[in-house]
Design a protein around this motif. Structure first.
Motif, mmCIF file in Angstrom:
data_model
loop_
_atom_site.group_PDB
_atom_site.id
_atom_site.type_symbol
_atom_site.label_atom_id
_atom_site.label_comp_id
_atom_site.label_asym_id
_atom_site.label_seq_id
_atom_site.Cartn_x
_atom_site.Cartn_y
_atom_site.Cartn_z
ATOM 1 N N ILE A 112 14.228 -12.498 -11.573
ATOM 2 C CA ILE A 112 13.083 -12.496 -10.672
ATOM 3 C C ILE A 112 13.199 -11.316 -9.723
ATOM 4 C CG2 ILE A 112 11.917 -13.699 -8.790
ATOM 5 C CD1 ILE A 112 12.305 -16.252 -10.099
ATOM 6 N N ASP A 113 12.126 -10.557 -9.603
ATOM 7 C CA ASP A 113 11.997 -9.524 -8.575
ATOM 8 C C ASP A 113 10.998 -10.057 -7.564
ATOM 9 O OD1 ASP A 113 13.657 -7.673 -9.872
ATOM 10 O OD2 ASP A 113 11.989 -6.806 -10.988
ATOM 11 N N ILE A 114 11.360 -9.962 -6.288
ATOM 12 C CA ILE A 114 10.426 -10.380 -5.248
ATOM 13 C C ILE A 114 10.176 -9.197 -4.317
ATOM 14 C CG2 ILE A 114 11.026 -12.833 -5.366
ATOM 15 C CD1 ILE A 114 12.732 -12.486 -2.863
ATOM 16 N N THR A 115 8.923 -9.072 -3.911
ATOM 17 C CA THR A 115 8.533 -8.030 -2.966
ATOM 18 C C THR A 115 7.682 -8.686 -1.876
ATOM 19 O OG1 THR A 115 6.638 -7.489 -4.359
ATOM 20 C CG2 THR A 115 8.601 -6.122 -4.627
ATOM 21 N N LYS B 270 4.604 -9.292 0.520
ATOM 22 C CA LYS B 270 3.180 -8.958 0.454
ATOM 23 C C LYS B 270 2.775 -8.150 1.685
ATOM 24 C CE LYS B 270 1.482 -12.608 -2.508
ATOM 25 N NZ LYS B 270 0.653 -13.798 -2.645
ATOM 26 N N ASN B 271 3.425 -8.418 2.812
ATOM 27 C CA ASN B 271 3.090 -7.718 4.046
ATOM 28 C C ASN B 271 4.325 -7.758 4.926
ATOM 29 O OD1 ASN B 271 1.832 -6.507 6.188
ATOM 30 N ND2 ASN B 271 0.678 -8.310 6.800
ATOM 31 N N GLY B 272 4.927 -6.637 5.176
ATOM 32 C CA GLY B 272 6.127 -6.609 6.002
ATOM 33 C C GLY B 272 7.339 -6.234 5.178
ATOM 34 N N GLU B 273 8.472 -6.829 5.531
ATOM 35 C CA GLU B 273 9.718 -6.536 4.825
ATOM 36 C C GLU B 273 10.638 -7.740 4.896
ATOM 37 O OE1 GLU B 273 12.270 -4.281 8.287
ATOM 38 O OE2 GLU B 273 10.939 -3.065 7.072
ATOM 39 N N PHE B 274 11.679 -7.712 4.064
ATOM 40 C CA PHE B 274 12.647 -8.798 4.061
ATOM 41 C C PHE B 274 13.615 -8.635 5.217
ATOM 42 C CE2 PHE B 274 11.571 -8.694 -0.568
ATOM 43 C CZ PHE B 274 10.988 -9.946 -0.616
ATOM 44 N N ASP B 275 13.988 -9.755 5.813
ATOM 45 C CA ASP B 275 15.030 -9.780 6.839
ATOM 46 C C ASP B 275 16.358 -9.782 6.091
ATOM 47 O OD1 ASP B 275 16.892 -10.364 8.783
ATOM 48 O OD2 ASP B 275 15.829 -12.102 9.575
ATOM 49 N N LEU B 276 16.921 -8.608 5.895
ATOM 50 C CA LEU B 276 18.113 -8.465 5.053
ATOM 51 C C LEU B 276 19.286 -9.295 5.556
ATOM 52 C CD1 LEU B 276 18.011 -4.705 4.039
ATOM 53 C CD2 LEU B 276 17.312 -6.707 2.746
ATOM 54 N N ASP B 277 19.434 -9.430 6.871
ATOM 55 C CA ASP B 277 20.549 -10.227 7.399
ATOM 56 C C ASP B 277 20.481 -11.667 6.906
ATOM 57 O OD1 ASP B 277 21.671 -8.091 8.731
ATOM 58 O OD2 ASP B 277 20.657 -8.534 10.633
ATOM 59 N N SER C 286 12.448 -3.886 0.809
ATOM 60 C CA SER C 286 11.175 -3.914 0.093
ATOM 61 C C SER C 286 11.231 -4.594 -1.277
ATOM 62 C CB SER C 286 10.648 -2.488 -0.080
ATOM 63 O OG SER C 286 11.567 -1.723 -0.820
ATOM 64 N N LYS C 287 12.431 -4.901 -1.785
ATOM 65 C CA LYS C 287 12.534 -5.565 -3.091
ATOM 66 C C LYS C 287 13.895 -6.242 -3.213
ATOM 67 C CE LYS C 287 12.498 -4.632 -8.067
ATOM 68 N NZ LYS C 287 12.435 -3.580 -9.081
ATOM 69 N N ILE C 288 13.867 -7.469 -3.698
ATOM 70 C CA ILE C 288 15.103 -8.207 -3.961
ATOM 71 C C ILE C 288 15.030 -8.715 -5.394
ATOM 72 C CG2 ILE C 288 16.486 -10.243 -3.364
ATOM 73 C CD1 ILE C 288 15.575 -9.880 -0.471
ATOM 74 N N SER C 289 16.110 -8.507 -6.133
ATOM 75 C CA SER C 289 16.192 -8.970 -7.513
ATOM 76 C C SER C 289 17.310 -10.000 -7.606
ATOM 77 C CB SER C 289 16.506 -7.807 -8.457
ATOM 78 O OG SER C 289 15.511 -6.825 -8.364
ATOM 79 N N PHE C 290 17.044 -11.091 -8.308
ATOM 80 C CA PHE C 290 18.081 -12.093 -8.504
ATOM 81 C C PHE C 290 17.847 -12.840 -9.805
ATOM 82 C CE2 PHE C 290 14.812 -13.989 -5.857
ATOM 83 C CZ PHE C 290 14.627 -15.257 -6.375
#
Length: 178
Positions: free
Chosen positions: A127-130, A132-139, A155-159
């Motif tokens: 699964i790739d997730i992006t 829709k508006n904003g960014e992921f809180d990496l912490d 901007s993108k997380i793959s798992f």
């Protein structure tokens, strides 16, 4: 003279207020947390992924998560175990449809099959997730185990979702030739 000083001060004050109104604040960035992802994926609870019989996903919101991997069990339903079957293509399609239908979703999901099923009961889905508006809180994602920097960006997380069928089988599993 005091009138001139008073008028000068009044002019400076008006100018300061006018300049302050022209300052624009930068837009706030929407931070999407790991909790947001868990809440959205919980929408898959009870999803029937069956081709025959009934195979529903178990409680995904409390799935085991480790190093960019989410482990999910899909429990067999009331049909006979030999009728509890599905293909990974059908499961992939139903999961994608359900994720796209999440109301007010903050995330775009792209799901793909890792390969043929690993065994009669186990398969991986990428699964790739992006956002829709904003960014992921990496912490928040790193605290949850998403530590691979090549797979986890703002901007993108793959798992991987590793799905294990219980009392059911993948019909498209091909055992390795001996």
């Amino acid at each position: 003279m005091s009138k001139k000083i008073f008028l000068s001060l009044l002019f400076v004050l008006a100018l300061a207020v006018s300049c302050n109104k022209n300052n624009t604040t930068s837009p706030t960035t929407n931070k999407i947390t790991f909790e947001d992802l868990k809440n959205e994926i919980a929408a898959l609870n009870g999803l029937n992924i069956a081709e025959k019989g009934t195979i529903t996903l178990s409680d995904i919101s409390s799935a085991t998560i480790s190093a960019n991997n989410i482990d999910i069990q899909a429990n067999g339903g009331s049909a006979k175990p030999d009728d509890n079957t599905t293909t990974t293509d059908i499961a992939e399609s139903k999961i994608q449809e359900k994720l796209k239908a999440i109301p007010n979703s903050k995330i775009t999901y792209t799901i793909g099959l890792g390969s043929q099923p690993i065994s009669e009961t186990e398969s991986d889905f990428f699964i790739d997730i992006t956002p829709k508006n904003g960014e992921f809180d990496l912490d928040s994602f790193k605290k949850a185990g998403f530590t691979a920097t090549d797979n986890t960006t703002a901007s993108k997380i793959s798992f991987i979702i590793n799905m294990t069928l219980v009392n059911a089988k993948w019909t498209d599993f091909t055992p390795a030739s001996k």
